[in-house]
Design an enzyme around this catalytic site. Structure first.
Site, PDB file in Angstrom:
ATOM      1  N   HIS A   1      13.379  70.940   6.676  1.00  0.00           N
ATOM      2  CA  HIS A   1      14.423  70.195   5.954  1.00  0.00           C
ATOM      3  C   HIS A   1      13.796  69.030   5.207  1.00  0.00           C
ATOM      4  O   HIS A   1      12.748  68.528   5.603  1.00  0.00           O
ATOM      5  CB  HIS A   1      15.521  69.694   6.901  1.00  0.00           C
ATOM      6  CG  HIS A   1      15.005  68.923   8.079  1.00  0.00           C
ATOM      7  ND1 HIS A   1      14.470  69.545   9.188  1.00  0.00           N
ATOM      8  CD2 HIS A   1      14.907  67.598   8.309  1.00  0.00           C
ATOM      9  CE1 HIS A   1      14.095  68.625  10.064  1.00  0.00           C
ATOM     10  NE2 HIS A   1      14.339  67.428   9.551  1.00  0.00           N
TER      11      HIS A   1
ATOM     12  N   HIS B 240      14.697  65.203   3.939  1.00  0.00           N
ATOM     13  CA  HIS B 240      15.624  64.066   3.999  1.00  0.00           C
ATOM     14  C   HIS B 240      15.719  63.435   2.614  1.00  0.00           C
ATOM     15  O   HIS B 240      14.692  63.222   1.955  1.00  0.00           O
ATOM     16  CB  HIS B 240      15.081  62.978   4.928  1.00  0.00           C
ATOM     17  CG  HIS B 240      14.938  63.365   6.362  1.00  0.00           C
ATOM     18  ND1 HIS B 240      15.836  62.979   7.333  1.00  0.00           N
ATOM     19  CD2 HIS B 240      13.983  64.082   7.008  1.00  0.00           C
ATOM     20  CE1 HIS B 240      15.434  63.432   8.508  1.00  0.00           C
ATOM     21  NE2 HIS B 240      14.310  64.105   8.349  1.00  0.00           N
TER      22      HIS B 240
HETATM   23  P1  5GP Z   1      13.569  65.258  11.722  1.00  0.00           P
HETATM   24  O1  5GP Z   1      13.293  64.141  12.697  1.00  0.00           O
HETATM   25  O2  5GP Z   1      13.388  66.612  12.370  1.00  0.00           O
HETATM   26  O3  5GP Z   1      12.817  65.120  10.436  1.00  0.00           O
HETATM   27  O4  5GP Z   1      15.086  65.090  11.307  1.00  0.00           O
HETATM   28  C1  5GP Z   1      16.140  65.657  11.981  1.00  0.00           C
HETATM   29  C2  5GP Z   1      17.395  64.985  11.458  1.00  0.00           C
HETATM   30  O5  5GP Z   1      18.493  65.803  11.757  1.00  0.00           O
HETATM   31  C3  5GP Z   1      17.688  63.606  12.084  1.00  0.00           C
HETATM   32  O6  5GP Z   1      17.794  62.645  11.042  1.00  0.00           O
HETATM   33  C4  5GP Z   1      19.009  63.814  12.821  1.00  0.00           C
HETATM   34  O7  5GP Z   1      19.844  62.694  12.725  1.00  0.00           O
HETATM   35  C5  5GP Z   1      19.599  65.010  12.110  1.00  0.00           C
HETATM   36  N1  5GP Z   1      20.428  65.860  12.946  1.00  0.00           N
HETATM   37  C6  5GP Z   1      20.113  66.371  14.167  1.00  0.00           C
HETATM   38  N2  5GP Z   1      21.102  67.159  14.624  1.00  0.00           N
HETATM   39  C7  5GP Z   1      22.053  67.170  13.654  1.00  0.00           C
HETATM   40  C8  5GP Z   1      23.330  67.819  13.561  1.00  0.00           C
HETATM   41  O8  5GP Z   1      23.784  68.539  14.450  1.00  0.00           O
HETATM   42  N3  5GP Z   1      24.017  67.604  12.411  1.00  0.00           N
HETATM   43  C9  5GP Z   1      23.560  66.810  11.396  1.00  0.00           C
HETATM   44  N4  5GP Z   1      24.327  66.662  10.303  1.00  0.00           N
HETATM   45  N5  5GP Z   1      22.373  66.176  11.468  1.00  0.00           N
HETATM   46  C10 5GP Z   1      21.633  66.348  12.587  1.00  0.00           C
END
Ligand code: 5GP
Ligand code: ZN
Length: 138
Positions: A101, A103
Site C-alpha cells: 500500500h 500512504h
Molecule cells: P503500514 O504500517 O503497514 O505501512 O501501514 C498500515 C496502515 O494501515 C496504518 O496506517 C493503519 O492505521 C492502517 N490500517 C490498519 N488496519 C486498517 C483497517 O482495518 N482499515 C483502515 N482503513 N486502515 C487500517
C-alpha cells in the site's frame, strides 16, 4: 491472487467496509483508520502483493500518477499545503500490514512534523563504499 486472512485483500474487495475515495478494477483508495493527519489515505491494489518487491510493474506505474491526483484533490478539497507519499517495506521499515500500500498523508501549514528523520553524517569514502555495495547487488 488474494491472500487468505489478509485484511487489505478483504477491504480492497469490499468485503470489509471502508471509507473509499476512489475505486476501479485494479485499486481501491481508502481513508486510514488511524490517520497521521486529516485525510490520510491508502492506495491498495485489489490483488495481493506483499510489498513493492513483488508488485506488478504495470500496476506500479499506474499508482504514482493516481497518488498525485489524490494529493492534488487533498490540496483542493481539504486545504492541505502539501502531502507525503510513504511506502513501507518490511517490519524493520514500519510495515504492519503485509499487503502493498501507498500512504498519502496530507500536510497542513503549521501542522506537526510527521515524516522526518535526523540527518546523519557520512564521509565521501562511506558513500562510495555503500554505493558500490548496492550497485554490485543490482
Ligand atoms: P503500514 O504500517 O503497514 O505501512 O501501514 C498500515 C496502515 O494501515 C496504518 O496506517 C493503519 O492505521 C492502517 N490500517 C490498519 N488496519 C486498517 C483497517 O482495518 N482499515 C483502515 N482503513 N486502515 C487500517
Ligand atoms: Zn492482501
Amino acid at each position: 491472487m488474494k491472500k487468505e486472512n489478509c485484511i487489505f485483500c478483504k477491504i480492497a474487495a469490499g468485503e470489509i467496509p471502508s471509507c473509499t475515495i476512489y475505486e476501479d478494477e485494479e485499486v481501491r483508495v481508502i481513508l486510514d483508520l488511524g490517520p497521521a493527519s486529516k485525510g490520510h489515505a491508502l492506495i491498495l491494489p485489489k490483488e495481493h502483493y506483499d510489498d513493492v518487491c513483488s508488485l506488478d510493474a504495470k500496476l506500479a506505474a499506474k499508482m504514482l500518477p493516481l497518488a498525485a491526483r489524490i494529493g492534488e484533490a487533498m490540496k483542493k478539497g481539504l486545504g492541505c499545503a502539501g502531502f507525503n507519499l510513504v511506502q513501507n517495506n518490511g517490519e524493520a521499515a514500519g510495515q504492519t500490514v503485509f499487503h502493498f500500500h501507498i500512504h498519502i498523508i496530507p500536510r497542513y501549514d503549521g501542522g506537526p512534523d510527521i515524516v522526518s528523520w535526523t540527518p546523519g553524517i557520512s564521509s565521501a569514502e562511506d558513500l562510495a563504499e555503500t554505493g558500490e555495495k548496492i550497485r554490485n547487488a543490482m
